[in-house]
Design a protein around this motif. Structure first.
Motif, PDB file in Angstrom:
ATOM      1  N   UNK A 142       0.795  -1.226   0.000  1.00  0.00           N
ATOM      2  CA  UNK A 142       0.000   0.000   0.000  1.00  0.00           C
ATOM      3  C   UNK A 142       0.827   1.274   0.000  1.00  0.00           C
ATOM      4  N   UNK A 143       2.136   1.131   0.039  1.00  0.00           N
ATOM      5  CA  UNK A 143       2.988   2.312   0.073  1.00  0.00           C
ATOM      6  C   UNK A 143       2.978   3.036   1.412  1.00  0.00           C
ATOM      7  N   UNK A 144       2.547   2.341   2.471  1.00  0.00           N
ATOM      8  CA  UNK A 144       2.585   2.952   3.806  1.00  0.00           C
ATOM      9  C   UNK A 144       4.039   3.212   4.194  1.00  0.00           C
ATOM     10  N   UNK A 145       4.269   4.204   5.034  1.00  0.00           N
ATOM     11  CA  UNK A 145       5.642   4.496   5.423  1.00  0.00           C
ATOM     12  C   UNK A 145       6.244   3.382   6.279  1.00  0.00           C
ATOM     13  N   UNK A 146       7.533   3.148   6.080  1.00  0.00           N
ATOM     14  CA  UNK A 146       8.310   2.240   6.929  1.00  0.00           C
ATOM     15  C   UNK A 146       9.664   2.907   7.125  1.00  0.00           C
TER      16      UNK A 146
END
Length: 122
Positions: free
Chosen positions: A78-82
């Motif tokens: 989902x392209x969530x930040x990490x």
């Protein structure tokens, strides 16, 4: 071996349920995946506990693995930040679970000696 299968099943189903929850934002059909994932995860956890796994260790490994896998997969899917700070947090959680396991193992090794001492005192 069976305990490991129950634990892996619980982790995979919980992560699947959580990712389905994210997918349900765009499509209500994913609510089925949420239900199946969470109910299945708790069913596996119940079987794992019935097989004799200790609750503290079981919950720690399940929760830490779920957090780590969900964060990594959410970043990929989902392209969530990490961020590096989030990655450090994941490593700290994993380290905490390892410390719980080491402590539980030490306790299990010491338990027979404690029982022997109790019998000797009587």
């Amino acid at each position: 071996m069976t305990k490991w299968l129950y634990l892996i099943g619980a982790i995979v189903l919980e992560v699947g349920g959580t990712l389905s929850l994210r997918l349900s934002v765009d499509s209500a059909g994913w609510f089925l995946g949420v239900g199946v994932g969470y109910v299945g995860a708790f069913a596996c956890l119940t079987l794992l506990l019935r097989a004799g796994a200790p609750i503290g260790l079981t919950y720690g490994v399940w929760a830490a693995s779920g957090v780590a896998l969900t964060a990594v997969l959410a970043a990929v899917l989902f392209g969530d930040p990490l961020t590096w700070l989030m990655s450090l947090g994941i490593l700290i959680v994993i380290g905490g679970v390892l410390l719980v396991e080491i402590g539980a193992s030490a306790s299990r090794r010491a338990a027979p000696h404690a029982a022997d001492n109790t019998e000797a005192e009587r």
